[in-house]
Scaffold this motif. Structure first.
Motif, PDB file in Angstrom:
ATOM      1  N   LEU A  35       0.829  -1.207   0.000  1.00 54.22           N
ATOM      2  CA  LEU A  35       0.000   0.000   0.000  1.00 54.22           C
ATOM      3  C   LEU A  35       0.860   1.252   0.000  1.00 54.22           C
ATOM      4  O   LEU A  35       0.560   2.235  -0.701  1.00 54.22           O
ATOM      5  CB  LEU A  35      -0.914   0.001   1.223  1.00 54.22           C
ATOM      6  CG  LEU A  35      -1.798   1.245   1.410  1.00 54.22           C
ATOM      7  CD1 LEU A  35      -2.696   1.462   0.205  1.00 54.22           C
ATOM      8  CD2 LEU A  35      -2.623   1.134   2.685  1.00 54.22           C
ATOM      9  N   TYR A  36       1.942   1.245   0.779  1.00 51.87           N
ATOM     10  CA  TYR A  36       2.819   2.410   0.835  1.00 51.87           C
ATOM     11  C   TYR A  36       3.501   2.649  -0.516  1.00 51.87           C
ATOM     12  O   TYR A  36       3.740   3.793  -0.914  1.00 51.87           O
ATOM     13  CB  TYR A  36       3.880   2.219   1.923  1.00 51.87           C
ATOM     14  CG  TYR A  36       4.060   3.424   2.822  1.00 51.87           C
ATOM     15  CD1 TYR A  36       3.976   4.702   2.320  1.00 51.87           C
ATOM     16  CD2 TYR A  36       4.322   3.264   4.179  1.00 51.87           C
ATOM     17  CE1 TYR A  36       4.147   5.807   3.138  1.00 51.87           C
ATOM     18  CE2 TYR A  36       4.498   4.354   5.012  1.00 51.87           C
ATOM     19  CZ  TYR A  36       4.404   5.627   4.484  1.00 51.87           C
ATOM     20  OH  TYR A  36       4.571   6.710   5.295  1.00 51.87           O
ATOM     21  N   MET A 136      -0.870   3.516   8.473  1.00 55.19           N
ATOM     22  CA  MET A 136      -0.018   2.431   7.980  1.00 55.19           C
ATOM     23  C   MET A 136       1.086   2.090   8.978  1.00 55.19           C
ATOM     24  O   MET A 136       1.437   0.924   9.153  1.00 55.19           O
ATOM     25  CB  MET A 136       0.565   2.793   6.611  1.00 55.19           C
ATOM     26  CG  MET A 136      -0.446   2.667   5.481  1.00 55.19           C
ATOM     27  SD  MET A 136       0.253   2.885   3.831  1.00 55.19           S
ATOM     28  CE  MET A 136       0.331   4.671   3.740  1.00 55.19           C
ATOM     29  N   HIS A 137       1.639   3.107   9.641  1.00 53.44           N
ATOM     30  CA  HIS A 137       2.613   2.826  10.696  1.00 53.44           C
ATOM     31  C   HIS A 137       1.947   2.058  11.839  1.00 53.44           C
ATOM     32  O   HIS A 137       2.515   1.099  12.378  1.00 53.44           O
ATOM     33  CB  HIS A 137       3.221   4.123  11.221  1.00 53.44           C
ATOM     34  CG  HIS A 137       4.348   4.640  10.385  1.00 53.44           C
ATOM     35  ND1 HIS A 137       4.140   5.432   9.280  1.00 53.44           N
ATOM     36  CD2 HIS A 137       5.695   4.468  10.476  1.00 53.44           C
ATOM     37  CE1 HIS A 137       5.309   5.730   8.732  1.00 53.44           C
ATOM     38  NE2 HIS A 137       6.260   5.163   9.432  1.00 53.44           N
ATOM     39  N   ALA A 154      11.766   0.768   8.775  1.00 52.30           N
ATOM     40  CA  ALA A 154      12.664   1.064   7.662  1.00 52.30           C
ATOM     41  C   ALA A 154      12.088   0.552   6.353  1.00 52.30           C
ATOM     42  O   ALA A 154      12.154   1.226   5.317  1.00 52.30           O
ATOM     43  CB  ALA A 154      14.031   0.432   7.914  1.00 52.30           C
ATOM     44  N   LEU A 155      11.512  -0.643   6.369  1.00 55.38           N
ATOM     45  CA  LEU A 155      10.905  -1.186   5.160  1.00 55.38           C
ATOM     46  C   LEU A 155       9.703  -0.363   4.736  1.00 55.38           C
ATOM     47  O   LEU A 155       9.462  -0.161   3.536  1.00 55.38           O
ATOM     48  CB  LEU A 155      10.503  -2.645   5.388  1.00 55.38           C
ATOM     49  CG  LEU A 155      11.663  -3.618   5.611  1.00 55.38           C
ATOM     50  CD1 LEU A 155      11.135  -5.001   5.984  1.00 55.38           C
ATOM     51  CD2 LEU A 155      12.530  -3.711   4.357  1.00 55.38           C
ATOM     52  N   LEU A 156       8.951   0.116   5.721  1.00 54.63           N
ATOM     53  CA  LEU A 156       7.794   0.950   5.403  1.00 54.63           C
ATOM     54  C   LEU A 156       8.245   2.265   4.773  1.00 54.63           C
ATOM     55  O   LEU A 156       7.735   2.678   3.728  1.00 54.63           O
ATOM     56  CB  LEU A 156       6.987   1.207   6.673  1.00 54.63           C
ATOM     57  CG  LEU A 156       5.538   1.653   6.501  1.00 54.63           C
ATOM     58  CD1 LEU A 156       4.730   0.606   5.754  1.00 54.63           C
ATOM     59  CD2 LEU A 156       4.910   1.915   7.868  1.00 54.63           C
ATOM     60  N   ALA A 157       9.216   2.911   5.420  1.00 58.30           N
ATOM     61  CA  ALA A 157       9.753   4.145   4.852  1.00 58.30           C
ATOM     62  C   ALA A 157      10.425   3.880   3.508  1.00 58.30           C
ATOM     63  O   ALA A 157      10.384   4.713   2.600  1.00 58.30           O
ATOM     64  CB  ALA A 157      10.741   4.790   5.824  1.00 58.30           C
ATOM     65  N   GLY A 158      11.045   2.700   3.388  1.00 56.96           N
ATOM     66  CA  GLY A 158      11.697   2.336   2.139  1.00 56.96           C
ATOM     67  C   GLY A 158      10.736   2.089   0.997  1.00 56.96           C
ATOM     68  O   GLY A 158      11.166   1.963  -0.160  1.00 56.96           O
ATOM     69  N   SER A 159       9.437   2.010   1.294  1.00 57.14           N
ATOM     70  CA  SER A 159       8.451   1.839   0.230  1.00 57.14           C
ATOM     71  C   SER A 159       8.500   2.990  -0.762  1.00 57.14           C
ATOM     72  O   SER A 159       8.218   2.802  -1.954  1.00 57.14           O
ATOM     73  CB  SER A 159       7.050   1.729   0.830  1.00 57.14           C
ATOM     74  OG  SER A 159       6.959   0.651   1.725  1.00 57.14           O
ATOM     75  N   ALA A 160       8.851   4.172  -0.273  1.00 59.39           N
ATOM     76  CA  ALA A 160       9.019   5.309  -1.179  1.00 59.39           C
ATOM     77  C   ALA A 160      10.126   5.016  -2.172  1.00 59.39           C
ATOM     78  O   ALA A 160      10.010   5.326  -3.373  1.00 59.39           O
ATOM     79  CB  ALA A 160       9.351   6.575  -0.380  1.00 59.39           C
ATOM     80  N   SER A 161      11.191   4.394  -1.677  1.00 64.37           N
ATOM     81  CA  SER A 161      12.289   4.033  -2.562  1.00 64.37           C
ATOM     82  C   SER A 161      11.871   2.942  -3.540  1.00 64.37           C
ATOM     83  O   SER A 161      12.214   2.984  -4.726  1.00 64.37           O
ATOM     84  CB  SER A 161      13.489   3.556  -1.732  1.00 64.37           C
ATOM     85  OG  SER A 161      13.927   4.568  -0.855  1.00 64.37           O
ATOM     86  N   VAL A 162      11.131   1.958  -3.035  1.00 60.91           N
ATOM     87  CA  VAL A 162      10.662   0.881  -3.908  1.00 60.91           C
ATOM     88  C   VAL A 162       9.791   1.437  -5.022  1.00 60.91           C
ATOM     89  O   VAL A 162       9.895   1.026  -6.183  1.00 60.91           O
ATOM     90  CB  VAL A 162       9.893  -0.182  -3.096  1.00 60.91           C
ATOM     91  CG1 VAL A 162       9.253  -1.211  -4.022  1.00 60.91           C
ATOM     92  CG2 VAL A 162      10.816  -0.866  -2.095  1.00 60.91           C
ATOM     93  N   ALA A 163       8.928   2.393  -4.670  1.00 65.43           N
ATOM     94  CA  ALA A 163       8.053   2.995  -5.680  1.00 65.43           C
ATOM     95  C   ALA A 163       8.875   3.650  -6.782  1.00 65.43           C
ATOM     96  O   ALA A 163       8.552   3.518  -7.975  1.00 65.43           O
ATOM     97  CB  ALA A 163       7.129   4.018  -5.017  1.00 65.43           C
ATOM     98  N   GLY A 284      19.185   5.088  -0.711  1.00 64.21           N
ATOM     99  CA  GLY A 284      18.387   5.339   0.483  1.00 64.21           C
ATOM    100  C   GLY A 284      17.769   4.079   1.053  1.00 64.21           C
ATOM    101  O   GLY A 284      17.759   3.869   2.275  1.00 64.21           O
ATOM    102  N   LEU A 285      17.253   3.204   0.177  1.00 66.08           N
ATOM    103  CA  LEU A 285      16.649   1.962   0.649  1.00 66.08           C
ATOM    104  C   LEU A 285      17.688   1.088   1.339  1.00 66.08           C
ATOM    105  O   LEU A 285      17.427   0.509   2.404  1.00 66.08           O
ATOM    106  CB  LEU A 285      16.025   1.213  -0.535  1.00 66.08           C
ATOM    107  CG  LEU A 285      15.337  -0.114  -0.201  1.00 66.08           C
ATOM    108  CD1 LEU A 285      14.191   0.110   0.780  1.00 66.08           C
ATOM    109  CD2 LEU A 285      14.819  -0.774  -1.482  1.00 66.08           C
TER     110      LEU A 285
END
Length: 438
Positions: A35-36, A136-137, A154-163, A284-285
């Motif tokens: 979702l993130y 989501m957090h 970190a994985l949740l915040a890293g979702s921005a990087s994944v996107a 960043g990820l």
């Protein structure tokens, strides 16, 4: 960790061991991460389509920047709705409703594009996305105890990087080959896929207020709520808010302007610029996941939260500021790309670690409300930075100078904020103050 905290932790683990297994916890976390990814793709698409949109609608850089900033006006307002949504709806249905709104709210632009409709659609998107980060957090933290939230955070915040790593090149290709409207349609389809998975897979974990009411943990059920001002007026909350506002300003400039900087400022092609959008996120990820894993282990070994979740991210922001301050003096495009990528990556480790530190301050039933206010304050950086960057670019001697100057200003402000946090923030101290133990 004190003897009492260790005993409480053991009691809590005994109470929830039948509900939580690593596979189940990480499976549920994966649904939230998906979702993130959709959430950040919706944010990032403006940066990808900015130049063709600017050409088709005859917009200035300031107008594109204004669209980016107005998104964060309603995003900030929406952030304060996280607490009420969590109170009156379950996490399952609240996030489902928000995800559906994201999937359809930009589609009117496909039918009839105009500057006014662009502003309206992006502001509605911001309002719907505002409460989502806190929820989501909270959903993620519901499957992980406080001492082990660094890596999932970190994985949740890293979702921005994944996107940006996984989707930015695809969205860029769609934009170049089929037009920017098809990029919006593709995101709507991706959102629909998530909705189906969420409906069939999501369950709430035992580390939340809902679990407290049902007796899910032995320790949390005996902890009373505290006045909100006791949380929000601590030195940790105030100083960390200032830091995350600046780092989020950097993030929003990257989301809104980085492909344009690479294309118009540094001379890369549109396809190259969109693909390179992922470079800062790759670094960043890696840093976010590495820092999250290491800091969780350090917490388990008895290191204080101040060392792990305050000093470590502040050092990252100081490195970020030190790199970005020299960006206007770098004349080689490849080196400029490297500088932005490294600076952004070191700044990004703030998000999972500071979020985890803030989540420690409050009783579990107040996590969504606390994170909602914190993340709404964070969005203030987005209110100013995209529009300010557009104004700077419009008035600079060249686009390259304008974009680089904006990054430089953010780097200086970030370094100042990091120093203030190092002086003022201490999660263990303020947790005791909030609970009346100091």
């Amino acid at each position: 960790m004190t003897t009492g905290e260790i005993l409480n932790d053991k009691t809590e683990k005994a109470g929830v061991s039948s509900l939580v297994t690593p596979g189940r916890a990480w499976g549920m976390t994966g649904l939230v991460i998906f979702l993130y990814v959709v959430n950040y793709a919706d944010k990032a698409v403006l940066g990808i389509i900015a130049q063709p949109l600017k050409s088709e609608l005859g917009l200035t850089s300031s107008q594109i920047g204004l669209v980016g900033s107005l998104f964060f006006v309603t995003f900030t307002v929406g952030g304060f709705l996280a607490g009420p949504l969590n109170k009156y709806m379950t996490l399952r249905w609240a996030l489902l409703a928000l995800g559906i709104i994201w999937s359809v709210v930009m589609l009117p632009l496909v039918v009839s594009a105009s500057f006014v409709l662009l502003v309206v659609c992006r502001m509605l998107l911001g309002l719907a996305e505002g409460p989502s980060s806190a929820l989501m957090h909270t959903a993620t933290y519901s499957w992980h105890p406080p001492a082990k939230r660094g890596l999932p955070g970190a994985l949740l915040a890293g979702s921005a990087s994944v996107a940006k790593i996984a989707l930015a090149p695809v969205l860029t290709f769609i934009t170049v080959e089929y037009g920017w409207k098809m990029a919006l349609i593709a995101l709507s389809i991706l959102g629909a896929v998530w909705v189906l998975l969420w409906l069939t897979g999501w369950k709430e974990g035992p580390y939340t207020a809902a679990a407290v009411k049902g007796g899910g943990t032995a320790t949390a059920s005996t902890e009373p709520s505290v006045p909100w001002k006791k949380i929000f007026l601590t030195r940790t909350f105030i100083s960390c808010s200032a830091l995350i506002i600046v780092v989020y300003a950097l993030t929003t400039v990257v989301l809104t302007w980085l492909p344009s900087y690479f294309e118009v400022g540094l001379g890369y092609s549109r396809m190259q610029a969109g693909s390179m959008f992922a470079l800062p996120s790759i670094i960043g990820l890696f840093l976010m996941v590495t820092s999250g894993t290491i800091t969780d282990r350090l917490i388990g070994k008895g290191f204080s939260s101040r060392v792990v979740r305050i000093i470590v991210p502040c050092v990252g922001v100081l490195i970020c500021g030190s790199v970005l301050v020299f960006l206007p003096y770098i004349g080689t495009p490849a080196l400029a790309v490297a500088a932005v990528s490294i600076g952004y990556a070191f700044g990004a480790i703030v998000f999972p670690l500071i979020n985890a530190a803030i989540s420690e301050l409050c009783p579990p039933q107040q996590t969504a409300g606390t994170m909602g206010v914190f993340l709404a304050l964070m969005a203030i950086g987005g209110l100013v930075a995209p529009y300010a960057t557009g104004v700077i670019v419009d008035n600079a001697e060249s686009p390259a100078v304008g974009y680089a100057t904006s990054f430089q200003y953010i780097g200086v402000l970030g370094a100042i904020a990091a120093i203030l946090v190092l002086i003022l923030a201490n999660p263990e101290r303020d947790r005791k103050i909030i609970r009346g133990q100091a």
